[in-house]
Enzyme design. Structure first.
Site, PDB file in Angstrom:
ATOM      1  N   HIS A  46       0.818  -1.216   0.000  1.00  0.00           N
ATOM      2  CA  HIS A  46       0.000   0.000   0.000  1.00  0.00           C
ATOM      3  C   HIS A  46       0.849   1.262   0.000  1.00  0.00           C
ATOM      4  CE1 HIS A  46      -3.246  -2.816   0.744  1.00  0.00           C
ATOM      5  NE2 HIS A  46      -3.928  -1.931   0.064  1.00  0.00           N
TER       6      HIS A  46
ATOM      7  N   ARG B 218     -15.321   1.912  -0.758  1.00  0.00           N
ATOM      8  CA  ARG B 218     -15.131   0.562  -0.233  1.00  0.00           C
ATOM      9  C   ARG B 218     -15.166   0.619   1.285  1.00  0.00           C
ATOM     10  NH1 ARG B 218      -9.614  -2.453  -1.489  1.00  0.00           N
ATOM     11  NH2 ARG B 218      -8.698  -0.953  -0.044  1.00  0.00           N
TER      12      ARG B 218
ATOM     13  N   GLU C 214     -11.665 -10.214  -5.359  1.00  0.00           N
ATOM     14  CA  GLU C 214     -10.215 -10.200  -5.124  1.00  0.00           C
ATOM     15  C   GLU C 214      -9.742 -11.483  -4.455  1.00  0.00           C
ATOM     16  OE1 GLU C 214      -9.089  -6.892  -2.616  1.00  0.00           O
ATOM     17  OE2 GLU C 214     -10.862  -7.093  -1.373  1.00  0.00           O
TER      18      GLU C 214
ATOM     19  N   ASP D 253      -4.912  -8.165  -4.819  1.00  0.00           N
ATOM     20  CA  ASP D 253      -5.118  -9.308  -3.935  1.00  0.00           C
ATOM     21  C   ASP D 253      -5.458 -10.568  -4.739  1.00  0.00           C
ATOM     22  OD1 ASP D 253      -4.556  -8.538  -1.291  1.00  0.00           O
ATOM     23  OD2 ASP D 253      -6.338  -7.275  -1.285  1.00  0.00           O
TER      24      ASP D 253
ATOM     25  N   ARG E  20       1.997 -10.325  -1.455  1.00  0.00           N
ATOM     26  CA  ARG E  20       2.306  -9.074  -2.167  1.00  0.00           C
ATOM     27  C   ARG E  20       3.240  -8.177  -1.375  1.00  0.00           C
ATOM     28  NH1 ARG E  20      -3.606  -5.971  -1.916  1.00  0.00           N
ATOM     29  NH2 ARG E  20      -2.524  -4.045  -2.337  1.00  0.00           N
TER      30      ARG E  20
ATOM     31  N   CYS F  78     -10.227  -2.395 -10.368  1.00  0.00           N
ATOM     32  CA  CYS F  78      -9.687  -1.274  -9.586  1.00  0.00           C
ATOM     33  C   CYS F  78      -8.298  -1.585  -9.032  1.00  0.00           C
ATOM     34  CB  CYS F  78     -10.631  -0.872  -8.460  1.00  0.00           C
ATOM     35  SG  CYS F  78     -10.878  -2.167  -7.242  1.00  0.00           S
TER      36      CYS F  78
HETATM   37  C1  PEP Z   1      -6.821  -4.985  -4.811  1.00  0.00           C
HETATM   38  O1  PEP Z   1      -6.624  -5.875  -3.982  1.00  0.00           O
HETATM   39  O2  PEP Z   1      -6.568  -5.092  -6.026  1.00  0.00           O
HETATM   40  C2  PEP Z   1      -7.363  -3.688  -4.380  1.00  0.00           C
HETATM   41  C3  PEP Z   1      -7.729  -2.774  -5.251  1.00  0.00           C
HETATM   42  O3  PEP Z   1      -7.417  -3.438  -3.047  1.00  0.00           O
HETATM   43  P1  PEP Z   1      -6.124  -3.107  -2.161  1.00  0.00           P
HETATM   44  O4  PEP Z   1      -4.968  -2.885  -3.084  1.00  0.00           O
HETATM   45  O5  PEP Z   1      -6.445  -1.893  -1.370  1.00  0.00           O
HETATM   46  O6  PEP Z   1      -5.982  -4.339  -1.336  1.00  0.00           O
HETATM   47 MG    MG Z   2      -7.438  -5.733  -1.990  1.00  0.00          MG
END
Ligand code: PEP
Ligand code: MG
Length: 546
Positions: free
Chosen positions: A188, A330, A429, A453, A463, A500
């Site tokens: 993140h 979300r 996801e 995810d 990740r 997304c």
């Molecule tokens: C994802 O998992 O692709 C997503 C958009 O959510 P985050 O990256 O915040 O886990």
């Molecule tokens: Mg995610």
């Protein structure tokens, strides 16, 4: 000149001085003093300075985040006038002959503990405020200049690692680029750097304290940083940087144009945001809406569990400013790498597979309802979509919808309004969700593929773990199949499907996604116009290019 390499997470060039970022360490002297009077004076001076600082932070926060988010600093400033709190410190100085810094640490900690033990959750939450304010006083007593953590001029920030909570607190106007020794490209923190359009290098093992203050060029295209670069390099990379700026200016010409392929297929290009302060970027980059508002950053930005009112004001601000554009918010996706002290989450062996996101919300119903009520109340100010993360089953979606319905009933009884055109969707996801997309599609209004995810869980590649990057295949065929399956299932049930996750902004996949029939791509704001350019260059009537 020194050249250090790493993994680039955004193509781009940053030119400027290096600033080494280190979290402050408090070294507190516990020896006794003969005369407490000078210590009382030191404490009083530090208290006044800390109070001034909180007032300045308040003014700054009003400008950047609005009155409501800023209120916490006003509260902190007021606390520094509280006689009970101040006496708790002064008694330790006068009766025990301790130094001002020792007494401040002890005194504020004692009061914080008292708050923590109270039954009322409001007073329990004040405990963190007491510690925060105490730290501000201690920093003045120890001569720690917190502004110097980031400095006062724009710099390339260099750190061992940065947690998302640290990253969100950085002053974006002073950041030219970021370099860390640790980190992974899908973390993140990396996502935040991308959304801030910051050239950034992670996994740069050669970083060194003696870079502090040196002139450097971060070259995201070549995944390296040049310390004390030669004049030739300065000239050529400055030219490249200017070329980037020129291209960015050219992209502005695409504003107001549609995301339509040469053969006439139009899709939506939305932006991902983390809070009200990102709304400007949505507008500047002409996104048609917000496809992912990661609401957990509202929680990460707050020193305590944000109240329904605090959340309502944040959501309202975004919805109202962007109306009538769709804003998909979300629900809180906390856990894994996004940890928050006040949530009191246990340490887990496998946090990414653990107690996170919807699992927390469904088991902490009051916490979840606070957010849903805030969302519903804000919905009358714009065009809201509510999206649930980390879904693996129809049962979970039904439970979420039941709790949402319960919140609606409560608001009706209280005479409060909410919009009756709120779309409700889920993130796809997890492989479980992709494989059950048909069953899930009949429960919701839309799907949004969280490819970050989805890739992690499909490929069993953490990740967050940079060591695994050589094994990671961001275009893994299994993930591509899941994306196609999900879009097809959505369309069979008459709902829309978007992407997304970070893959949505990958121009090498745009044509593939268009051919799969994706309806929407939601990307960091800076990628909106480049993506529009890419879409407008594609001709789906011709054989596939990739
Ligand atoms: C994802 O998992 O692709 C997503 C958009 O959510 P985050 O990256 O915040 O886990
Ligand atoms: Mg995610």
């Amino acid at each position: 000149m020194q050249v250090a390499t790493g993994t680039s997470i955004l193509n781009g060039i940053a030119i400027g001085k290096i600033k080494i970022y280190k979290a402050p360490v408090y070294k507190i002297d516990d020896s006794l003093v003969n005369d407490p009077i000078p210590e009382l004076k030191r404490f009083e001076d530090a208290r006044v300075k800390a109070q001034d600082q909180q007032n300045v932070l308040y003014e700054k926060a009003v400008d950047s985040a609005g009155e409501d988010s800023a209120a916490i600093f006003q509260f902190h400033a007021d606390m520094l006038d509280d006689d009970d709190l101040l006496d708790a410190v002064k008694t330790i100085i006068v009766d025990q002959h301790h130094t001002a810094e020792y007494a401040a640490k002890q005194g504020f900690a004692n009061v914080a503990e008292m708050f923590k033990e109270m039954d009322d959750p409001y007073f329990q939450a004040r405990s963190a405020d007491v510690i925060d304010v105490g730290n501000a006083v201690i920093e003045y007593l120890l001569g720690i200049d917190t502004t110097s953590l980031q400095g006062t001029e724009p710099t390339i920030l260099v750190a061992e690692d940065l947690a998302p909570s640290e990253t969100v607190k950085l002053d974006k106007s002073l950041l030219l680029g970021m370099i860390t020794r640790e980190g992974s490209s899908n973390s993140h923190t990396a996502i935040l750097a991308r959304s801030m359009n910051l050239p950034a290098l992670i996994q740069c093992k050669q970083i060194s304290d003696d870079w502090d203050g040196k002139f450097a060029i971060l070259d995201g295209y070549n995944s390296c940083v040049y310390i004390d670069p030669t004049q030739d390099l300065i000239d050529s990379l400055t030219a490249k940087h200017n070329e980037d700026l020129r291209k960015e200016a050219l992209l502005q010409e695409l504003k107001g144009k549609t995301n339509t392929t040469i053969d006439g297929k139009t899709i939506k290009v939305f932006a991902n945001i983390g809070g009200p302060s990102d709304v400007g970027a949505v507008q500047q980059n002409d996104a048609e809406g917000v496809g992912l508002f990661r609401s957990e950053f509202v929680y990460l930005n707050s020193p305590e569990d944000p109240s329904e009112e605090t959340q309502f004001l944040a959501y309202k601000r975004v919805l109202e400013t962007l109306a009538p554009k769709l804003v998909v918010i979300r629900t809180c996706d906390i856990g894994a790498d996004k940890t928050i002290d006040y949530m009191d989450l246990d340490k887990e062996v496998n946090p990414a597979l653990g107690y996170r996101a919807i699992r927390i919300c469904l088991t902490r119903k009051d916490f979840f309802k606070r957010q849903l009520r805030a969302l519903l109340r804000a919905s009358v100010y714009g065009n809201l979509g509510i999206m649930f993360p980390m879904i693996i089953s129809v049962r979970e979606v039904r439970e979420c919808k039941e709790i949402l319905a319960e919140c609606k009933r409560e608001l009706e009884n209280e005479g409060q309004k909410y919009s009756d055109i709120i779309q409700v969707g889920i993130m796809i996801e997890t492989p479980a969700a992709a494989l059950c997309a048909d069953e899930l599609a009949s429960e919701v209004d839309f799907f949004s593929l969280g490819t970050n995810d989805l890739t992690q869980y499909t490929c069993a590649i953490d990740r967050q773990n940079a060591k695994l990057e050589p094994f990671a295949d961001t275009h893994h065929p299994a993930v591509m199949k899941e994306i196609k399956m999900t879009i097809d299932a959505a369309h069979r049930h008459g709902i829309w499907a978007g992407i997304c996750g970070e893959l949505g902004a990958d121009p090498t996949l745009t044509e593939t996604f268009l051919r799969m029939g994706v309806d929407e791509l939601s990307v960091n704001a800076k990628s909106v116009l480049p993506l529009r350019k890419k879409i407008r260059s594609i001709d789906l009537s011709k054989p596939a290019q990739s």
